[in-house]
Design a protein around this motif. Sequence first.
Motif, mmCIF file in Angstrom:
data_model
loop_
_atom_site.group_PDB
_atom_site.id
_atom_site.type_symbol
_atom_site.label_atom_id
_atom_site.label_comp_id
_atom_site.label_asym_id
_atom_site.label_seq_id
_atom_site.Cartn_x
_atom_site.Cartn_y
_atom_site.Cartn_z
ATOM 1 N N LYS A 18 7.180 25.283 9.311
ATOM 2 C CA LYS A 18 7.715 25.884 8.536
ATOM 3 C C LYS A 18 6.798 24.496 7.379
ATOM 4 C CE LYS A 18 11.197 27.918 7.165
ATOM 5 N NZ LYS A 18 12.765 27.936 6.915
ATOM 6 N N ASP A 19 7.477 23.017 8.231
ATOM 7 C CA ASP A 19 7.259 22.371 6.712
ATOM 8 C C ASP A 19 5.543 21.717 6.801
ATOM 9 O OD1 ASP A 19 9.843 21.379 7.349
ATOM 10 O OD2 ASP A 19 10.045 19.677 8.230
ATOM 11 N N LEU A 20 5.407 22.296 8.270
ATOM 12 C CA LEU A 20 3.331 21.878 8.627
ATOM 13 C C LEU A 20 2.403 22.656 7.479
ATOM 14 C CD1 LEU A 20 3.309 21.432 12.154
ATOM 15 C CD2 LEU A 20 2.724 19.121 10.103
ATOM 16 N N GLY A 21 3.549 24.244 6.985
ATOM 17 C CA GLY A 21 2.929 25.044 6.345
ATOM 18 C C GLY A 21 1.776 25.671 7.531
ATOM 19 N N VAL A 22 1.824 25.658 8.742
ATOM 20 C CA VAL A 22 1.076 26.408 9.659
ATOM 21 C C VAL A 22 1.825 27.584 9.557
ATOM 22 C CG1 VAL A 22 -0.624 24.683 9.121
ATOM 23 C CG2 VAL A 22 0.668 25.110 11.417
ATOM 24 N N ASP A 64 4.424 11.253 25.778
ATOM 25 C CA ASP A 64 4.653 10.291 24.825
ATOM 26 C C ASP A 64 5.765 11.640 24.517
ATOM 27 O OD1 ASP A 64 3.280 7.993 25.006
ATOM 28 O OD2 ASP A 64 1.712 8.254 23.240
ATOM 29 N N PHE A 65 6.654 10.656 23.945
ATOM 30 C CA PHE A 65 7.906 11.603 23.349
ATOM 31 C C PHE A 65 8.554 11.264 21.987
ATOM 32 C CE2 PHE A 65 8.165 11.911 28.357
ATOM 33 C CZ PHE A 65 8.912 12.983 27.796
ATOM 34 N N THR A 66 9.259 12.367 21.280
ATOM 35 C CA THR A 66 9.819 11.627 19.652
ATOM 36 C C THR A 66 11.124 11.289 19.892
ATOM 37 O OG1 THR A 66 10.697 13.724 20.019
ATOM 38 C CG2 THR A 66 8.330 13.802 19.315
ATOM 39 N N HIS A 67 11.271 10.897 18.829
ATOM 40 C CA HIS A 67 12.482 10.347 18.732
ATOM 41 C C HIS A 67 13.612 11.512 19.559
ATOM 42 C CE1 HIS A 67 12.233 7.527 15.564
ATOM 43 N NE2 HIS A 67 10.996 7.320 16.513
ATOM 44 N N PRO A 68 14.831 11.328 20.463
ATOM 45 C CA PRO A 68 15.216 12.321 20.899
ATOM 46 C C PRO A 68 16.853 13.329 20.121
ATOM 47 C CG PRO A 68 16.272 9.959 21.518
ATOM 48 C CD PRO A 68 15.037 9.669 21.084
ATOM 49 N N HIS A 69 15.973 13.959 20.348
ATOM 50 C CA HIS A 69 17.073 15.002 18.987
ATOM 51 C C HIS A 69 19.000 15.590 20.788
ATOM 52 C CE1 HIS A 69 14.888 18.109 21.751
ATOM 53 N NE2 HIS A 69 15.795 18.815 21.455
ATOM 54 N N ASP A 99 -2.262 10.037 20.561
ATOM 55 C CA ASP A 99 -2.726 10.402 19.354
ATOM 56 C C ASP A 99 -1.967 9.773 18.213
ATOM 57 O OD1 ASP A 99 -2.985 12.288 17.163
ATOM 58 O OD2 ASP A 99 -2.826 13.667 18.084
ATOM 59 N N PRO A 100 -0.839 8.971 17.673
ATOM 60 C CA PRO A 100 0.157 7.874 17.815
ATOM 61 C C PRO A 100 -0.378 9.130 16.064
ATOM 62 C CG PRO A 100 -2.193 6.570 17.452
ATOM 63 C CD PRO A 100 -2.750 8.192 18.530
ATOM 64 N N ALA A 101 -0.858 9.438 15.743
ATOM 65 C CA ALA A 101 -0.386 9.977 14.561
ATOM 66 C C ALA A 101 0.109 11.338 14.295
ATOM 67 C CB ALA A 101 -2.208 10.583 13.651
ATOM 68 N N TRP A 102 0.026 12.641 15.529
ATOM 69 C CA TRP A 102 0.673 13.119 15.196
ATOM 70 C C TRP A 102 2.184 13.300 15.968
ATOM 71 C CZ3 TRP A 102 2.432 17.883 14.294
ATOM 72 C CH2 TRP A 102 2.324 19.037 15.675
ATOM 73 N N LEU A 103 2.026 12.545 16.975
ATOM 74 C CA LEU A 103 3.950 11.591 17.309
ATOM 75 C C LEU A 103 4.344 11.467 16.006
ATOM 76 C CD1 LEU A 103 5.760 10.672 19.583
ATOM 77 C CD2 LEU A 103 4.645 8.439 19.593
ATOM 78 N N ALA A 104 3.967 10.522 15.443
ATOM 79 C CA ALA A 104 4.352 9.842 13.931
ATOM 80 C C ALA A 104 4.759 10.731 13.213
ATOM 81 C CB ALA A 104 3.648 9.066 13.475
ATOM 82 N N ALA A 105 3.883 12.316 13.401
ATOM 83 C CA ALA A 105 4.476 13.175 12.038
ATOM 84 C C ALA A 105 5.303 14.064 13.283
ATOM 85 C CB ALA A 105 2.694 13.520 11.855
ATOM 86 N N LEU A 106 5.753 13.974 14.049
ATOM 87 C CA LEU A 106 6.802 14.865 15.245
ATOM 88 C C LEU A 106 8.111 13.862 14.795
ATOM 89 C CD1 LEU A 106 4.772 15.360 18.513
ATOM 90 C CD2 LEU A 106 5.597 17.411 16.374
ATOM 91 N N ASP A 107 8.169 12.286 14.623
ATOM 92 C CA ASP A 107 9.047 11.731 14.768
ATOM 93 C C ASP A 107 10.006 11.840 13.027
ATOM 94 O OD1 ASP A 107 9.613 10.728 17.329
ATOM 95 O OD2 ASP A 107 8.513 8.645 17.229
ATOM 96 N N ASP A 108 8.921 11.682 12.323
ATOM 97 C CA ASP A 108 9.102 12.315 10.825
ATOM 98 C C ASP A 108 9.796 13.838 10.401
ATOM 99 O OD1 ASP A 108 8.354 9.742 10.220
ATOM 100 O OD2 ASP A 108 6.279 10.480 9.408
ATOM 101 N N PHE A 109 9.674 14.901 11.405
ATOM 102 C CA PHE A 109 10.021 15.633 11.337
ATOM 103 C C PHE A 109 11.462 15.994 12.209
ATOM 104 C CE2 PHE A 109 11.496 19.929 14.024
ATOM 105 C CZ PHE A 109 11.219 20.487 12.972
ATOM 106 N N VAL A 110 11.470 14.858 13.191
ATOM 107 C CA VAL A 110 12.941 14.863 14.193
ATOM 108 C C VAL A 110 14.245 14.197 13.318
ATOM 109 C CG1 VAL A 110 14.408 13.540 15.725
ATOM 110 C CG2 VAL A 110 11.657 15.262 15.888
#
Length: 263
Positions: free
Chosen positions: A69-73, A112-117, A227-238
């Motif tokens: 939903k956030d990505l609009g896809v 690579d891993f996002t921030h934990p949830h 893929d730092p751009a994708w990882l950063a986007a996911l971290d922002d989402f978390v």
Amino acid sequence: MRKGIVLSLAVSAIVFSAPARAQSHLDRIKANGEVRVCIWPDYYSITYRNTRTGVLEGIDIDMAKELAKDLGVKLTFVDSSFRTLVADLTEDKCDVSMHGIGITPARQEKLDFTHPHLKSGVYAIASKNNPAVSSWQDIDKPGVVVAAQAGTYMVDVMKAELKQATLSVVATPEAREQEEMSGRADLFATDYPNSRKMLARHDWAKLLAPPQPLAPTPYAYAVNKGDPAWLAALDDFVERTKKDGRLLKAAINNGLEEIVVKD
């Protein structure tokens, strides 16, 4: 004039021979209008395909929907497992794995891993009718057999923990239960979400908790390296979902508020 032509050709050769920037998953997701999310559909409260309805449910099903939903896809789920986790990401079967993946050193070498949830330690499920194991202190004794599922971090934890008991590594969650119910194992090692499933569904199941948290492990989302751009986007989402309450809401809805990481 001739020198100018030669210089121009040389510059052009340099430009055209330079390696193109690798496309980020984020670029492709936006271009295709789809995010592919790997899940393990046997993970109760996390990414579980309800055996009665066939509907996917769990905290990371809810969170994947919020991500799309956030990505609009459009959101597409791809069945995966802990055993095939690394291959499914490195072979580009999905853009991200979202099924409560424990962050371990071995996995960090490859992903690579996002921030934990979420964060859970190791528990055990035994039968109420088994007199050999009535508490955690009864586990590491000669003759006791402990089952653990291959590909999960419980295998390495119990290998280190057990000095006298025997560890039996099995292929599936169902196999752990079968080993115990058949008497071939006295108990099996699991985490908090799976322990909830056993207690909710089986009258014979008894939870054994260690006196102190055992191997508390952060759970996060995993992506392929590089893929730092994708990882950063996911971290922002978390981080957004922690701040706006969506993560906590999903945790409460799935009975996981006790292990949610709020900051």
